[in-house]
Design a protein around this motif. Sequence first.
Motif, PDB file in Angstrom:
ATOM      1  N   VAL A 172      32.856  74.767  23.859  1.00  0.00           N
ATOM      2  CA  VAL A 172      33.629  75.535  22.881  1.00  0.00           C
ATOM      3  C   VAL A 172      34.880  74.775  22.452  1.00  0.00           C
ATOM      4  O   VAL A 172      35.188  74.673  21.257  1.00  0.00           O
ATOM      5  CB  VAL A 172      34.017  76.912  23.456  1.00  0.00           C
ATOM      6  CG1 VAL A 172      34.961  77.645  22.500  1.00  0.00           C
ATOM      7  CG2 VAL A 172      32.777  77.756  23.713  1.00  0.00           C
ATOM      8  N   ILE A 173      35.609  74.228  23.405  1.00  0.00           N
ATOM      9  CA  ILE A 173      36.847  73.521  23.040  1.00  0.00           C
ATOM     10  C   ILE A 173      36.536  72.245  22.260  1.00  0.00           C
ATOM     11  O   ILE A 173      37.335  71.815  21.432  1.00  0.00           O
ATOM     12  CB  ILE A 173      37.714  73.205  24.273  1.00  0.00           C
ATOM     13  CG1 ILE A 173      37.015  72.237  25.233  1.00  0.00           C
ATOM     14  CG2 ILE A 173      38.119  74.467  24.985  1.00  0.00           C
ATOM     15  CD1 ILE A 173      37.914  71.782  26.368  1.00  0.00           C
ATOM     16  N   ALA A 174      35.367  71.643  22.499  1.00  0.00           N
ATOM     17  CA  ALA A 174      34.972  70.459  21.736  1.00  0.00           C
ATOM     18  C   ALA A 174      34.725  70.812  20.269  1.00  0.00           C
ATOM     19  O   ALA A 174      35.136  70.079  19.356  1.00  0.00           O
ATOM     20  CB  ALA A 174      33.724  69.832  22.345  1.00  0.00           C
ATOM     21  N   VAL A 175      34.061  71.944  20.017  1.00  0.00           N
ATOM     22  CA  VAL A 175      33.813  72.403  18.646  1.00  0.00           C
ATOM     23  C   VAL A 175      35.127  72.750  17.955  1.00  0.00           C
ATOM     24  O   VAL A 175      35.353  72.379  16.788  1.00  0.00           O
ATOM     25  CB  VAL A 175      32.870  73.624  18.644  1.00  0.00           C
ATOM     26  CG1 VAL A 175      32.764  74.223  17.240  1.00  0.00           C
ATOM     27  CG2 VAL A 175      31.490  73.240  19.156  1.00  0.00           C
ATOM     28  N   LEU A 176      36.008  73.444  18.645  1.00  0.00           N
ATOM     29  CA  LEU A 176      37.306  73.819  18.066  1.00  0.00           C
ATOM     30  C   LEU A 176      38.126  72.578  17.715  1.00  0.00           C
ATOM     31  O   LEU A 176      38.785  72.541  16.671  1.00  0.00           O
ATOM     32  CB  LEU A 176      38.081  74.695  19.047  1.00  0.00           C
ATOM     33  CG  LEU A 176      37.539  76.105  19.277  1.00  0.00           C
ATOM     34  CD1 LEU A 176      38.218  76.755  20.481  1.00  0.00           C
ATOM     35  CD2 LEU A 176      37.732  76.972  18.029  1.00  0.00           C
ATOM     36  N   ARG A 177      38.038  71.575  18.559  1.00  0.00           N
ATOM     37  CA  ARG A 177      38.792  70.341  18.318  1.00  0.00           C
ATOM     38  C   ARG A 177      38.182  69.518  17.183  1.00  0.00           C
ATOM     39  O   ARG A 177      38.876  69.084  16.264  1.00  0.00           O
ATOM     40  CB  ARG A 177      38.828  69.506  19.604  1.00  0.00           C
ATOM     41  CG  ARG A 177      39.586  68.182  19.454  1.00  0.00           C
ATOM     42  CD  ARG A 177      39.408  67.306  20.679  1.00  0.00           C
ATOM     43  NE  ARG A 177      38.014  66.888  20.814  1.00  0.00           N
ATOM     44  CZ  ARG A 177      37.263  67.153  21.884  1.00  0.00           C
ATOM     45  NH1 ARG A 177      37.762  67.854  22.900  1.00  0.00           N
ATOM     46  NH2 ARG A 177      36.003  66.718  21.947  1.00  0.00           N
ATOM     47  N   ASP A 178      36.876  69.294  17.236  1.00  0.00           N
ATOM     48  CA  ASP A 178      36.222  68.381  16.302  1.00  0.00           C
ATOM     49  C   ASP A 178      36.035  68.980  14.913  1.00  0.00           C
ATOM     50  O   ASP A 178      36.128  68.269  13.906  1.00  0.00           O
ATOM     51  CB  ASP A 178      34.859  67.951  16.859  1.00  0.00           C
ATOM     52  CG  ASP A 178      34.984  67.206  18.184  1.00  0.00           C
ATOM     53  OD1 ASP A 178      36.072  66.659  18.451  1.00  0.00           O
ATOM     54  OD2 ASP A 178      34.001  67.184  18.948  1.00  0.00           O
TER      55      ASP A 178
END
Length: 285
Positions: free
Chosen positions: A220-226
């Motif tokens: 989830v945090i990877a999607v929010l970041r990228d």
Amino acid sequence: MLKNSLSFPLRDIKIESDGIDLEDLETKWFSTYSIKECEEAKKNQKFLGALYLIPHYHNPTGTELSPKKLFCDDVYNILHYNDKVNRRLFAYDYPKDENYGIGHVISNGTFSKLLSPGLRIGWIEMPLNRKKQFWSESWIMRSGGSVNTYTAGIITELLKDGQVSNLVKEIRVENKAKMEALLMILEDELPKECQILHKPTGSNVTTPIKLPNNLISTNVIAVLRDQHELLVLDGHSFWSGDSNDDSRKTLTNGIRLAVAYPLLDEIIKASHIFCSTIKELLHSK
């Protein structure tokens, strides 16, 4: 850092809605030290261990230690949203106690959490009989590189003319507005499968938002970041306990949000993005 600087064995303590689990603390203490060792240490005025604790607005759970559980305090108690202020630890060292003054309470605070990160300036409240040992004749005062004299002088002047008090009041008002906006959006738009574990009444971070089992916090945090350039932290960044602990999954598979740095309109925009992204990821499963 603590592991390298202290010779005590490290043990993690479970946490409840009103702070650490005292029964778990007691169990793990006496599984490490015998009663005889404790009595000898007390007799010789030696320490067997140290408790590292964030009692007010705990990071990352946001919980507050109830007065009956209070072990220590920190600067976060000043960052309260409402009129109720958590008492500083030194207030619990009662002058009329028979053994008052032998060093039960040493209370630390820091301006790095109030005025600006990196100031490295704070204060200590302690019994007079400990002042000589830990301050006036300690290595801190004997070393020319340990006391930030220049910054301390600036803060002293800001304290005298009331600028520090005014700034802290402004921070409390701003943090409260941002936190209320964030929580309102989360409650309205976050999928019902997610859970806000605790609603903070102070500080600048929310409690972890527990994700459903079919969502992985690191993904989830990877999607929010990228995809949205939205930076958040997941629970793995705050877990240092036993990997077999039952509460590990609840705390690590979650998202922690902070409101200190962004402006109010940025918080509102980011909150909508956060909730819509969680919905999209959840529905894609």
